[in-house]
Design a protein around this motif. Structure first.
Motif, PDB file in Angstrom:
ATOM      1  N   LYS A   1      24.007   6.628   2.740  1.00  0.00           N
ATOM      2  CA  LYS A   1      24.690   5.776   1.756  1.00  0.00           C
ATOM      3  C   LYS A   1      24.183   5.996   0.328  1.00  0.00           C
ATOM      4  O   LYS A   1      24.357   5.149  -0.531  1.00  0.00           O
ATOM      5  N   GLY A   2      23.549   7.128   0.084  1.00  0.00           N
ATOM      6  CA  GLY A   2      23.144   7.446  -1.279  1.00  0.00           C
ATOM      7  C   GLY A   2      21.786   6.942  -1.691  1.00  0.00           C
ATOM      8  O   GLY A   2      21.489   6.891  -2.890  1.00  0.00           O
ATOM      9  N   SER A   3      20.939   6.612  -0.735  1.00  0.00           N
ATOM     10  CA  SER A   3      19.635   6.029  -1.083  1.00  0.00           C
ATOM     11  C   SER A   3      18.524   7.059  -1.210  1.00  0.00           C
ATOM     12  O   SER A   3      17.372   6.679  -1.441  1.00  0.00           O
ATOM     13  N   LEU A   4      18.807   8.343  -1.083  1.00  0.00           N
ATOM     14  CA  LEU A   4      17.743   9.344  -1.084  1.00  0.00           C
ATOM     15  C   LEU A   4      16.867   9.301  -2.340  1.00  0.00           C
ATOM     16  O   LEU A   4      15.632   9.425  -2.231  1.00  0.00           O
ATOM     17  N   PRO A   5      17.428   9.142  -3.540  1.00  0.00           N
ATOM     18  CA  PRO A   5      16.542   9.039  -4.711  1.00  0.00           C
ATOM     19  C   PRO A   5      15.539   7.897  -4.586  1.00  0.00           C
ATOM     20  O   PRO A   5      14.366   8.042  -4.958  1.00  0.00           O
ATOM     21  N   ASP A   6      15.994   6.762  -4.051  1.00  0.00           N
ATOM     22  CA  ASP A   6      15.088   5.633  -3.855  1.00  0.00           C
ATOM     23  C   ASP A   6      14.014   5.974  -2.830  1.00  0.00           C
ATOM     24  O   ASP A   6      12.840   5.628  -3.006  1.00  0.00           O
ATOM     25  N   LEU A   7      14.404   6.634  -1.751  1.00  0.00           N
ATOM     26  CA  LEU A   7      13.440   6.951  -0.701  1.00  0.00           C
ATOM     27  C   LEU A   7      12.393   7.944  -1.201  1.00  0.00           C
ATOM     28  O   LEU A   7      11.208   7.840  -0.848  1.00  0.00           O
ATOM     29  N   VAL A   8      12.821   8.901  -2.025  1.00  0.00           N
ATOM     30  CA  VAL A   8      11.867   9.847  -2.608  1.00  0.00           C
ATOM     31  C   VAL A   8      10.882   9.114  -3.501  1.00  0.00           C
ATOM     32  O   VAL A   8       9.666   9.369  -3.480  1.00  0.00           O
TER      33      VAL A   8
ATOM     34  N   PRO B   1       9.808  14.277  -1.927  1.00  0.00           N
ATOM     35  CA  PRO B   1      10.966  14.598  -1.098  1.00  0.00           C
ATOM     36  C   PRO B   1      10.568  15.166   0.256  1.00  0.00           C
ATOM     37  O   PRO B   1      11.327  15.077   1.218  1.00  0.00           O
ATOM     38  N   GLY B   2       9.353  15.730   0.341  1.00  0.00           N
ATOM     39  CA  GLY B   2       8.884  16.261   1.607  1.00  0.00           C
ATOM     40  C   GLY B   2       8.550  15.196   2.633  1.00  0.00           C
ATOM     41  O   GLY B   2       8.338  15.519   3.809  1.00  0.00           O
ATOM     42  N   LYS B   3       8.516  13.935   2.208  1.00  0.00           N
ATOM     43  CA  LYS B   3       8.234  12.825   3.121  1.00  0.00           C
ATOM     44  C   LYS B   3       9.503  12.101   3.555  1.00  0.00           C
ATOM     45  O   LYS B   3       9.437  11.039   4.169  1.00  0.00           O
ATOM     46  N   VAL B   4      10.665  12.689   3.220  1.00  0.00           N
ATOM     47  CA  VAL B   4      11.950  12.065   3.525  1.00  0.00           C
ATOM     48  C   VAL B   4      12.799  13.039   4.337  1.00  0.00           C
ATOM     49  O   VAL B   4      12.865  14.232   4.030  1.00  0.00           O
ATOM     50  N   VAL B   5      13.451  12.528   5.358  1.00  0.00           N
ATOM     51  CA  VAL B   5      14.407  13.298   6.161  1.00  0.00           C
ATOM     52  C   VAL B   5      15.676  12.473   6.297  1.00  0.00           C
ATOM     53  O   VAL B   5      15.618  11.246   6.448  1.00  0.00           O
ATOM     54  N   THR B   6      16.829  13.142   6.231  1.00  0.00           N
ATOM     55  CA  THR B   6      18.099  12.461   6.458  1.00  0.00           C
ATOM     56  C   THR B   6      18.876  13.156   7.564  1.00  0.00           C
ATOM     57  O   THR B   6      18.790  14.376   7.728  1.00  0.00           O
TER      58      THR B   6
ATOM     59  N   GLY C   1      15.889  17.716  -2.955  1.00  0.00           N
ATOM     60  CA  GLY C   1      14.797  18.399  -2.275  1.00  0.00           C
ATOM     61  C   GLY C   1      14.482  17.839  -0.908  1.00  0.00           C
ATOM     62  O   GLY C   1      13.432  18.122  -0.333  1.00  0.00           O
ATOM     63  N   VAL C   2      15.409  17.064  -0.348  1.00  0.00           N
ATOM     64  CA  VAL C   2      15.200  16.399   0.935  1.00  0.00           C
ATOM     65  C   VAL C   2      15.800  17.240   2.056  1.00  0.00           C
ATOM     66  O   VAL C   2      16.862  17.844   1.900  1.00  0.00           O
ATOM     67  N   ARG C   3      15.133  17.256   3.184  1.00  0.00           N
ATOM     68  CA  ARG C   3      15.621  18.022   4.336  1.00  0.00           C
ATOM     69  C   ARG C   3      16.664  17.246   5.124  1.00  0.00           C
ATOM     70  O   ARG C   3      16.504  16.050   5.388  1.00  0.00           O
TER      71      ARG C   3
ATOM     72  N   GLU D   1       0.817  -1.209   0.000  1.00  0.00           N
ATOM     73  CA  GLU D   1       0.000   0.000   0.000  1.00  0.00           C
ATOM     74  C   GLU D   1       0.854   1.263   0.000  1.00  0.00           C
ATOM     75  O   GLU D   1       0.331   2.383  -0.096  1.00  0.00           O
ATOM     76  N   GLY D   2       2.163   1.090   0.119  1.00  0.00           N
ATOM     77  CA  GLY D   2       3.079   2.228   0.085  1.00  0.00           C
ATOM     78  C   GLY D   2       3.634   2.602   1.441  1.00  0.00           C
ATOM     79  O   GLY D   2       3.259   2.044   2.473  1.00  0.00           O
ATOM     80  N   VAL D   3       4.556   3.553   1.403  1.00  0.00           N
ATOM     81  CA  VAL D   3       5.239   4.028   2.602  1.00  0.00           C
ATOM     82  C   VAL D   3       4.919   5.507   2.784  1.00  0.00           C
ATOM     83  O   VAL D   3       4.960   6.282   1.835  1.00  0.00           O
ATOM     84  N   ASP D   4       4.598   5.897   4.018  1.00  0.00           N
ATOM     85  CA  ASP D   4       4.158   7.270   4.283  1.00  0.00           C
ATOM     86  C   ASP D   4       5.311   8.228   4.563  1.00  0.00           C
ATOM     87  O   ASP D   4       5.189   9.439   4.350  1.00  0.00           O
ATOM     88  N   ALA D   5       6.426   7.723   5.059  1.00  0.00           N
ATOM     89  CA  ALA D   5       7.563   8.584   5.389  1.00  0.00           C
ATOM     90  C   ALA D   5       8.817   7.734   5.446  1.00  0.00           C
ATOM     91  O   ALA D   5       8.753   6.512   5.653  1.00  0.00           O
ATOM     92  N   ALA D   6       9.982   8.376   5.269  1.00  0.00           N
ATOM     93  CA  ALA D   6      11.250   7.648   5.314  1.00  0.00           C
ATOM     94  C   ALA D   6      12.300   8.480   6.034  1.00  0.00           C
ATOM     95  O   ALA D   6      12.403   9.696   5.832  1.00  0.00           O
TER      96      ALA D   6
END
Length: 305
Positions: free
Chosen positions: A212-219, A225-230, A240-242, A201-206
């Protein structure tokens, strides 16, 4: 007092136990007789000079910000804490006989000194990231690096709030993640497809704690990108990730400390300790931290309980 110090930037060999003047508690602070101090990756990054432009130090410098011990001085304006109380919290230069804490909370009786000393930075960082993402009960959170210090605390905080957590880690840590209530998977290429199995059903936040360079995958997985924080990938702006690093006046989440103590007492929080070193062997502790693949917190035993 005795303290772990270094007089120049360099590798772990610059660390040595020396004698320095004692600090004293100021307004809003307590001083503790330190029982144990945590070693975080930022400690060796500062010691090596990697962060000298952002976080310069004055020599001789004392590493460490996480500590647990017995209060022996109470600063002006501090309420609810007295001399003789056992606390854990955060300060500066805590790898020493005495340390001043500016953020602290009572240590649960059942929590060991080592567990307590490994908790402050991980808890604050985890809660700060969760405060940004705001996953709610019934939603699904993906954590990259879920077996690490921050990742494991973030997972347990989220689960306590009714959030479903999927976490990446090496396969050797999957049983550990399951024991925390996390759905484990491996990191690396194909993450989207692997996550889709337990979360069709998907993932709501990451939350990325690994860098390790996974931000494109997490977005892509979360859809925004607003649902991802590193906390670890400083190339995040290009996606566009915070990034949250707790610097530059960014609000801190010190309310995480009493929350962590409460969850521990309720049996809803575990603090994994990877290894414990005497203060005189701090160089080995820093080498262990720099080597990566740490399962839990690295702790310096400062004095006998």
């Amino acid at each position: 007092m005795f303290a772990l110090t270094y007089d120049e930037y360099g590798d772990p060999s610059v660390l040595r136990v020396t004698t320095v003047p004692e600090p004293h508690a100021g307004p809003g602070e307590v001083r503790i007789a330190v029982r144990a101090a945590g070693v975080n990756p930022v400690d060796w990054k500062i010691r090596s000079g990697y962060l000298k432009d952002m976080m310069p130090v004055e020599f001789p410098a004392i590493p460490g910000s996480d500590a647990a011990g017995v209060v022996d001085e109470v600063g002006e304006g501090v309420e609810g804490v007295g001399v003789g109380d056992e606390v854990f919290g955060s300060g500066q230069g805590v790898s020493a006989e005495f340390a001043v804490l500016d953020h602290f909370t009572a240590k649960p009786a059942a929590m060991s000194w080592e567990e307590a000393a490994g908790l402050p930075v991980a808890a604050e960082t985890a809660q700060r990231a969760l405060d940004i993402l705001k996953p709610s009960a019934g939603q699904t959170l993906l954590i990259e690096g879920a077996a690490g210090g921050v990742g494991s605390v973030a997972a347990q905080f989220a689960i306590a709030d009714g959030v479903r957590v999927i976490g990446t880690a090496s396969e050797s840590n999957h049983d550990y993640l399951r024991s925390l209530g996390v759905i484990p998977t491996t990191y690396g290429p194909g993450l989207k497809e692997r996550v889709a199995e337990p979360a069709p059903e998907g993932v709501d936040a990451a939350l990325d704690t690994a860098g390790k360079g996974s931000l494109p995958d997490l977005v892509e997985i979360t859809g925004s990108p607003g649902k991802v924080v590193t906390i670890a990938d400083f190339e995040a702006a290009k996606y566009g990730v915070r990034v949250t690093a707790g610097m530059g006046g960014e609000p801190r989440a010190w309310h995480a400390l009493p929350k962590a103590a409460r969850l521990f007492e309720q049996g809803e929080l575990r603090i994994a300790v990877d290894s414990v070193f005497p203060l005189a062997e701090a160089a080995k502790a820093h080498e262990r931290s720099e080597g990566g693949h740490v399962s839990g917190k690295i702790i310096l035993k400062v004095t006998q309980a």
